[in-house]
Design an enzyme around this catalytic site. Structure first.
Site, PDB file in Angstrom:
ATOM      1  N   HIS A   1      -2.915  -3.352  -4.013  1.00 14.59           N
ATOM      2  CA  HIS A   1      -3.318  -4.332  -5.028  1.00 14.59           C
ATOM      3  C   HIS A   1      -3.008  -3.801  -6.428  1.00 14.59           C
ATOM      4  O   HIS A   1      -2.532  -4.516  -7.299  1.00 14.59           O
ATOM      5  CB  HIS A   1      -4.832  -4.605  -4.958  1.00 14.59           C
ATOM      6  CG  HIS A   1      -5.306  -5.147  -3.640  1.00 14.59           C
ATOM      7  ND1 HIS A   1      -6.115  -4.420  -2.798  1.00 14.59           N
ATOM      8  CD2 HIS A   1      -5.121  -6.335  -3.040  1.00 14.59           C
ATOM      9  CE1 HIS A   1      -6.405  -5.143  -1.725  1.00 14.59           C
ATOM     10  NE2 HIS A   1      -5.815  -6.318  -1.834  1.00 14.59           N
TER      11      HIS A   1
ATOM     12  N   LYS B   1       3.808  -6.921   2.039  1.00 18.61           N
ATOM     13  CA  LYS B   1       3.102  -6.563   3.280  1.00 18.61           C
ATOM     14  C   LYS B   1       2.761  -7.855   4.013  1.00 18.61           C
ATOM     15  O   LYS B   1       2.828  -7.938   5.238  1.00 18.61           O
ATOM     16  CB  LYS B   1       1.812  -5.795   2.938  1.00 18.61           C
ATOM     17  CG  LYS B   1       1.399  -4.811   3.964  1.00 18.61           C
ATOM     18  CD  LYS B   1       0.246  -5.195   4.832  1.00 18.61           C
ATOM     19  CE  LYS B   1      -0.995  -5.667   4.168  1.00 18.61           C
ATOM     20  NZ  LYS B   1      -1.939  -6.194   5.185  1.00 18.61           N
TER      21      LYS B   1
HETATM   22  P1  AMP Z   1      -5.428  -9.345   0.113  1.00 19.51           P
HETATM   23  O1  AMP Z   1      -6.555  -8.908  -0.740  1.00 19.51           O
HETATM   24  O2  AMP Z   1      -5.271  -8.569   1.367  1.00 19.51           O
HETATM   25  O3  AMP Z   1      -5.350 -10.834   0.287  1.00 19.51           O
HETATM   26  O4  AMP Z   1      -4.111  -8.984  -0.716  1.00 19.51           O
HETATM   27  C1  AMP Z   1      -3.923  -9.474  -2.034  1.00 19.51           C
HETATM   28  C2  AMP Z   1      -2.497  -9.256  -2.433  1.00 19.51           C
HETATM   29  O5  AMP Z   1      -2.180  -7.872  -2.354  1.00 19.51           O
HETATM   30  C3  AMP Z   1      -1.510  -9.973  -1.504  1.00 19.51           C
HETATM   31  O6  AMP Z   1      -0.430 -10.487  -2.265  1.00 19.51           O
HETATM   32  C4  AMP Z   1      -1.061  -8.879  -0.589  1.00 19.51           C
HETATM   33  O7  AMP Z   1       0.220  -9.096  -0.047  1.00 19.51           O
HETATM   34  C5  AMP Z   1      -1.053  -7.703  -1.535  1.00 19.51           C
HETATM   35  N1  AMP Z   1      -1.141  -6.455  -0.759  1.00 19.51           N
HETATM   36  C6  AMP Z   1      -2.045  -6.132   0.194  1.00 19.51           C
HETATM   37  N2  AMP Z   1      -1.755  -4.930   0.723  1.00 19.51           N
HETATM   38  C7  AMP Z   1      -0.640  -4.485   0.106  1.00 19.51           C
HETATM   39  C8  AMP Z   1       0.166  -3.304   0.210  1.00 19.51           C
HETATM   40  N3  AMP Z   1      -0.131  -2.339   1.087  1.00 19.51           N
HETATM   41  N4  AMP Z   1       1.247  -3.208  -0.585  1.00 19.51           N
HETATM   42  C9  AMP Z   1       1.558  -4.181  -1.473  1.00 19.51           C
HETATM   43  N5  AMP Z   1       0.844  -5.303  -1.620  1.00 19.51           N
HETATM   44  C10 AMP Z   1      -0.238  -5.462  -0.847  1.00 19.51           C
END
Ligand code: AMP
Length: 298
Positions: free
Chosen positions: A38, A150
């Site tokens: 994030h 991801k």
């Molecule tokens: P989430 O909180 O899991 O919905 O993720 C929020 C944002 O962060 C989304 O756009 C995800 O794709 C991105 N994200 C989550 N994990 C990663 C990671 N390991 N590397 C890059 N972006 C990520």
């Protein structure tokens, strides 16, 4: 000083003031429990915009009835520090009642692209994502919104939606951030036992074999899928959800990774695997030409 805003009225006032001053705005939508993945999105947004808004909202619409909505990890204090350290100007953290004050009469639904991969295992998931991201885009009016690769299908869904509906925002896809051992960072990694986590490295390990296999002349999607599957299933705690190779970003089936018809120039190898109750995803995206070049090196 980073603002913490929980209500739509205050959010709109702040956005209006920024707009009036002709400042650009970057939006990073998240479910919270922030990690370096994030933070990499926030840092990128920091570089490219005058103001950066991080939204933290565990969106019930995108969770299935038997999924982890209730137990999704939450830690506001930690998130506050992580967002500030990465350069956010504001966290927008609405309650459920603020985002969904009554029954929802409208939802955003995409066909085709949402039916494969995670869309097939999680019916309704991407409608929930597309709907909440549309709301967030209307609320924050960002110039740019940042999404991690991801969740490659999610990025493809959002890009398709923004294109189809002429939304006035640039979608910026950002590379996957990994732990030193190669596991893609995810808020859900905290659910893993030590042994599950060790076995979960098979996701990355199998996907990183792709170049080698292609150099050996293996270019059939079926055969590559089988090899990935075998490698992951050699871990006793791994329960495969899917392994699929598709063109990217349209997510159409392909027979060979070096040759297909259609507009896409890339392909994706995507996996979803359960370890106990924890569902992990990972992927690799490669160019069609790259596959052809490697193969002809043999
Ligand atoms: P989430 O909180 O899991 O919905 O993720 C929020 C944002 O962060 C989304 O756009 C995800 O794709 C991105 N994200 C989550 N994990 C990663 C990671 N390991 N590397 C890059 N972006 C990520």
């Amino acid at each position: 000083m980073m603002d913490m805003i929980r209500d739509i009225k205050t959010l709109k006032q702040t956005i209006a003031a920024w707009k009036k001053a002709q400042k650009s705005i970057g939006l990073v939508p998240t479910l919270g429990f922030l990690h370096e993945g994030h933070q990499s999105l926030i840092e990128r947004a920091r570089q490219e915009n005058d103001f950066v808004v991080v939204s933290i909202f565990v969106n019930p619409l995108q969770f299935g009835p038997n999924e982890d909505f209730e137990r999704y990890p939450r830690d506001e204090e930690r998130d506050r520090k992580a967002a500030a350290a990465a350069g956010a100007d504001m966290i927008f953290m609405p309650s459920q009642a603020e985002m969904y004050p009554g029954p929802l009469h409208t939802s955003v639904r995409l066909g085709g692209i949402t039916e494969r991969l995670c869309g097939a295992s999680r019916p309704g998931h991407f409608d929930g994502v597309a709907t909440v991201v549309t709301k967030l885009i209307h609320l924050v009016e960002p110039d740019r919104a940042y999404f991690g690769m991801k969740d490659a299908q999610q990025a493809a869904v959002i890009m398709t939606m923004v294109h189809d509906l002429n939304m006035n925002v640039e979608i910026v896809p950002c590379p996957t951030v990994r732990d030193t051992d190669g596991l893609a960072l995810s808020s859900r990694n905290v659910y893993l036992s030590e042994e599950e986590r060790r076995q979960a490295l098979s996701l990355r390990r199998s996907l990183s074999m792709l170049e080698e296999w292609i150099e050996q002349g293996i270019i059939h999607a079926d055969e590559l899928e089988t090899r990935i599957r075998r490698k992951i299933e050699s871990e006793p705690l791994a329960a495969m959800d899917y392994v699929e190779i598709l063109s990217f970003p349209s997510l159409e089936p392909i027979v060979s990774v070096s040759d297909w018809t259609g507009p896409d120039n890339q392909w994706i190898a995507a996996v979803a695997v359960k370890f106990g109750n924890t569902r992990l995803i990972d992927n690799r995206i490669m160019d069609r030409v790259e596959a052809e070049r490697r193969r002809s090196h043999v």
